[in-house]
Design an enzyme around this catalytic site. Structure first.
Site, PDB file in Angstrom:
ATOM      1  N   ASP A 332       0.861  -1.183   0.000  1.00 10.81           N
ATOM      2  CA  ASP A 332       0.000   0.000   0.000  1.00 10.81           C
ATOM      3  C   ASP A 332       0.902   1.239   0.000  1.00 10.81           C
ATOM      4  O   ASP A 332       2.103   1.139   0.265  1.00 10.81           O
ATOM      5  CB  ASP A 332      -0.891  -0.039   1.258  1.00 10.81           C
ATOM      6  CG  ASP A 332      -1.926   1.086   1.293  1.00 10.81           C
ATOM      7  OD1 ASP A 332      -2.265   1.614   0.219  1.00 10.81           O
ATOM      8  OD2 ASP A 332      -2.390   1.424   2.403  1.00 10.81           O
ATOM      9  N   GLU A 335       2.821   4.759  -4.109  1.00  5.70           N
ATOM     10  CA  GLU A 335       2.885   5.697  -5.251  1.00  5.70           C
ATOM     11  C   GLU A 335       4.232   6.422  -5.303  1.00  5.70           C
ATOM     12  O   GLU A 335       4.669   6.704  -6.422  1.00  5.70           O
ATOM     13  CB  GLU A 335       1.740   6.703  -5.154  1.00  5.70           C
ATOM     14  CG  GLU A 335       0.365   6.082  -5.312  1.00  5.70           C
ATOM     15  CD  GLU A 335      -0.074   5.235  -4.103  1.00  5.70           C
ATOM     16  OE1 GLU A 335       0.387   5.544  -2.991  1.00  5.70           O
ATOM     17  OE2 GLU A 335      -0.847   4.299  -4.297  1.00  5.70           O
ATOM     18  N   ASP A 425      -9.007   3.308  -2.684  1.00  2.00           N
ATOM     19  CA  ASP A 425     -10.048   3.759  -1.770  1.00  2.00           C
ATOM     20  C   ASP A 425     -11.308   4.237  -2.480  1.00  2.00           C
ATOM     21  O   ASP A 425     -11.556   5.432  -2.635  1.00  2.00           O
ATOM     22  CB  ASP A 425      -9.503   4.863  -0.860  1.00  2.00           C
ATOM     23  CG  ASP A 425      -8.348   4.342  -0.023  1.00  2.00           C
ATOM     24  OD1 ASP A 425      -8.218   3.110   0.116  1.00  2.00           O
ATOM     25  OD2 ASP A 425      -7.559   5.170   0.471  1.00  2.00           O
TER      26      ASP A 425
HETATM   27  O1  MIG Z   1      -3.679   6.237   4.501  1.00  3.55           O
HETATM   28  O2  MIG Z   1      -3.562   1.103   5.659  1.00  3.55           O
HETATM   29  O3  MIG Z   1      -5.904   2.160   0.263  1.00  3.55           O
HETATM   30  O4  MIG Z   1      -6.847  -0.015   1.744  1.00  3.55           O
HETATM   31  O5  MIG Z   1      -6.828   0.244   4.531  1.00  3.55           O
HETATM   32  C1  MIG Z   1      -4.499   5.141   4.261  1.00  3.55           C
HETATM   33  C2  MIG Z   1      -4.736   1.834   5.765  1.00  3.55           C
HETATM   34  C3  MIG Z   1      -3.668   3.915   4.097  1.00  3.55           C
HETATM   35  C4  MIG Z   1      -4.934   3.100   2.219  1.00  3.55           C
HETATM   36  C5  MIG Z   1      -5.406   1.862   1.533  1.00  3.55           C
HETATM   37  C6  MIG Z   1      -6.427   1.171   2.379  1.00  3.55           C
HETATM   38  C7  MIG Z   1      -5.847   0.856   3.735  1.00  3.55           C
HETATM   39  C8  MIG Z   1      -5.339   2.130   4.392  1.00  3.55           C
HETATM   40  N1  MIG Z   1      -4.363   2.799   3.536  1.00  3.55           N
END
Ligand code: MIG
Length: 740
Positions: A332, A335, A425
């Site tokens: 996650d 980017e 999201d």
């Molecule tokens: O700033 O890890 O898209 O699936 O639950 C949010 C917490 C960070 C974004 C992800 C989401 C995840 C969440 N993350």
């Protein structure tokens, strides 16, 4: 263009250069930089009117033909056909990206600068391989002009000939790579939440699934499992993780843990110390200091995944963590997303030292990124893909003969070689449920066959009806995971009472029954690049109503899924492409080439089967670990012909890469009074685990006499179900099953 040159005759005059192959002719006007690509029939595929590579930015413009549509472009919100829009390629963390929340949103987490053009049923493709920022104005400013611009980097453009969408995507994925076969369990249902806060809660979720007999194969651990958000750790709320994971595994649950790129700037933290010692982190603009930015762990450093030795180091760190018993890794924030910089990512001027990353799969491509020092701006869109590659390598280090499962939020062209992609999201809204279809279809057309959206929606509160409809849809998408945000209401299948629970259970159970069919489609995606979840245009590029259809999709060639996308809907219109179609539930027969009204009962969404299809299915089960079926059901629908490649392998090792799989052609032939099922000779070294085929002739009104290779076998007729049933022992030799 370089690929074209390899087999081409070329002529270079002063003003014009032409390349001619048996398939195409490319001519370049050297004065204007304009060029034209014609196919073998002399039809224009692309016409570039101007090219400008003066200065550091480069830019060119294509003419959009009348009626031309543009698909692909990786991950995007908004309409299916991208003509008329402006899109940007710059990977970013966008919260709640449904176009109703963010109209005109231009970029998302995944950038794939690939366009599939379709005009009058003929397809062509274009890929601008450049991981810096790109802006594509697809007939927005000028309705007949498609203007492509990159802020930095080279004009490195690949063109792909059709004539079909399948030809284009096959060639694009030949270049950028195809999906590896996932472990079988990863095709099952996944449950997640941000976040299961402690061991008790996670184990309780696992127990609920089994107690309520809802099939489930994977549980995801979001950031709560960590010790102060330190990557590759378990904190105090998850004591004795090895024992916990072993226990989950005994109950048929695989665990997938989140791994973000940011490494906490804690001088005592081992990962930080070892990374520093290896000079593993992205540098500030002077190239000397490590860049420090804020994200979940607070001040953090960012591994420079573009450097192969850093990927190797990360893989080692991950492997040690994964050996605790984690079956998968979820990347996650890659980017990368930062909290406090103006662009919410690494500053443009940050430096990557010695980047060396093969962005496309095909060896010997000159476009491989390699230099001593490169600014982040020039490589930005590769960061997520490079992290996913490191994760994939880490999984292999932890278990060298086990298929990795990596899920990623960010990526670039070719990401499919290393990870499945989920669309980030989204929100718990009907609009976003609907939007997930064009989004996943365009991702699929861009090479990412293994993809899915958060089922039930991530942001906001879901409702029982929305969860039901979403689960019913997503049971037919390649990646199937329910996930919700920390402050959303609970979203497990039982969170909305017994009625919703029962409906979700049925949908998930159906997914498990469909598994043999899905496995064949994954194998096909690996073999040819064909998407698993396909737009109707894939098989019907000449049918204008099919081309524009963005609220239905095909699962493989044989199933057409028409989800319910409105609350309280009692019916929906469904477009059936030319041919004959059966209602999957009632067996009703429909003539295609028209819209019909399908009733929206609560129990399921409208699904149709192409006449003549053969669909392998299995026995429902609670999880996919354990023995596979020894009898495979083969549902055969009348009034048409079809072909499917049956695929079998062990579902977990990398043996398939060494040829340890077996395939056979399954062909349905309709000869009027006589119908045939032709099972080609089994090929490949994997010994089939299938002892028998249970052939189920669907939608029949009487019993049939059945012969297998000329010998009569008994068949049974069930008038209430309208089926005729018989068994065929599975032998590796070619078999002709005939009935009349
Ligand atoms: O700033 O890890 O898209 O699936 O639950 C949010 C917490 C960070 C974004 C992800 C989401 C995840 C969440 N993350």
């Amino acid at each position: 263009m370089l690929r074209l040159r390899a087999r081409a005759r070329s002529r270079q005059g002063t003003a014009r250069a032409t390349l001619t192959t048996p398939a195409a002719k490319f001519s370049l006007n050297r004065r204007t930089g304009g060029w034209v690509l014609h196919d073998a029939g002399g039809l224009e595929v692309f016409r570039c009117t101007t090219t400008d590579f003066t200065g550091s930015a480069s830019e060119f413009a294509l003419r959009l033909a009348e009626g031309e549509s543009i698909f692909g472009l990786g991950e995007s919100s908004g309409p299916f056909n991208k003509r008329g829009l402006i899109r940007e390629f710059w990977n970013a963390d966008v919260l709640g990206h449904a176009s109703c929340i963010h109209p005109g949103l231009k970029n998302l987490y995944v950038s794939i600068p690939f366009a599939l053009s379709l005009r009058e049923g003929r397809a062509g493709g274009l890929f601008w391989h450049n991981p810096g920022r790109q802006i594509w104005d697809i007939g927005c400013t000028e309705p007949e002009e498609f203007r492509l611009r990159a802020a930095t980097g080279a004009l490195d453009v690949y063109l792909f000939l059709g004539p079909t969408p399948a030809d284009v995507v096959a060639r694009f994925t030949e270049l950028t790579g195809r999906i590896p076969l996932p472990p079988r369990w990863a095709l099952g249902y996944h449950q997640s939440r941000y976040g299961y806060a402690n061991r008790e809660e996670l184990e309780q979720i696992a127990r609920e699934f089994r107690r309520r007999k809802i099939p489930c194969d994977a549980l995801h651990l979001d950031i709560h499992h960590m010790d102060g958000h330190r990557v590759f750790t378990f904190g105090r709320s998850f004591p004795r993780p090895r024992e916990m994971l072993a226990r989950l595994a005994r109950h048929g649950f695989k665990a997938v843990a989140i791994v973000d790129p940011g490494v906490k700037a804690d001088p005592q933290f081992g990962v930080l110390k070892r990374g520093r010692a290896r000079r593993a982190f992205v540098k500030t603009r002077d190239g000397r200091r490590d860049f420090v930015g804020k994200v979940w762990p607070g001040k953090s450093l960012f591994p420079d995944f573009l450097n192969p030795s850093v990927r190797h180091w990360w893989a080692q760190e991950q492997a040690a963590f994964q050996k605790l018993g984690l079956a998968g890794i979820w990347n996650d924030m890659n980017e990368p997303a930062l909290f406090d910089t103006p662009g919410k990512t690494l500053p443009d001027a940050c430096e990557h030292l010695n980047p060396d990353f093969q962005a496309v799969a095909e060896p010997n491509q000159p476009s491989q990124v390699r230099s001593n020092r490169t600014s982040h701006a020039a490589l930005h869109n590769l960061y997520g893909s490079a992290m996913a590659e490191a994760s994939h390598d880490g999984a292999l280090l932890a278990a060298p003969d086990r298929r990795p499962f990596v899920l990623t939020r960010s990526g670039y062209a070719g990401i499919q070689r290393h990870a499945a992609v989920w669309t980030g999201d989204n929100s718990s809204s009907w609009e976003h449920l609907a939007e997930s279809i064009p989004m996943l279809l365009n991702l699929s057309l861009s090479g990412v066959a293994f993809c899915g959206a958060d089922v039930g929606g991530f942001l906001g509160d879901c409702t029982g009806e929305l969860l039901t409809r979403w689960t019913q849809l997503a049971a037919f998408t390649p990646f199937f995971r329910n996930h919700a945000n920390i402050d959303s209401r609970r979203q497990e299948p039982w969170a909305f009472g017994p009625r919703t629970e029962a409906l979700c259970r049925d949908a998930i159970t159906l997914r498990y029954q469909m598994l043999p069919y899905l496995e064949c489609l994954f194998a096909e995606a690996r073999r040819t690049g064909a998407p698993i979840m396909r737009p109707l245009l894939w098989h019907h590029p000449n049918d204008p109503a099919a081309v524009v259809c963005d609220d239905q999709f095909l699962l493989g060639e044989s199933l057409l899924v028409a989800p319910i996308l409105r609350p309280g809907a009692r019916a929906r219109s469904v477009y059936l492409p030319r041919g004959l179609w059966f209602d999957f539930w009632s067996g009703g027969l429909y003539e295609g080439g028209q819209h019909i009204i399908a009733e929206a009962v609560a129990e399921h969404i409208p699904v149709f089967v192409r006449a003549g299809a053969a669909i392998p299915t299995g026995t429902p089960r609670q999880s996919l670990s354990g023995e596979r079926d020894t009898t495979v059901n083969l549902h055969v629908w009348p009034h048409g012909r079809s072909q499917l490649v049956w695929h079998e392998d062990d579902g977990e090792s990398l043996g398939y890469q060494r040829g340890q799989f077996s395939t056979r052609q399954v062909e349905c032939v309709d000869r009027g009074t006589v119908r045939e099922l032709v099972l080609g000779q089994a090929e490949g070294s994997f010994p089939s685990q299938t002892l028998a085929w249970r052939v189920i002739l669907r939608c029949v009104r009487r019993n049939y006499r059945v012969w297998v290779n000329g010998e009569r076998v008994p068949a049974e007729f069930d008038p209430t179900l309208g089926i005729c049933l018989f068994e065929v022992p599975n032998r590796p030799v070619a078999m002709v099953v005939r009935w009349r």
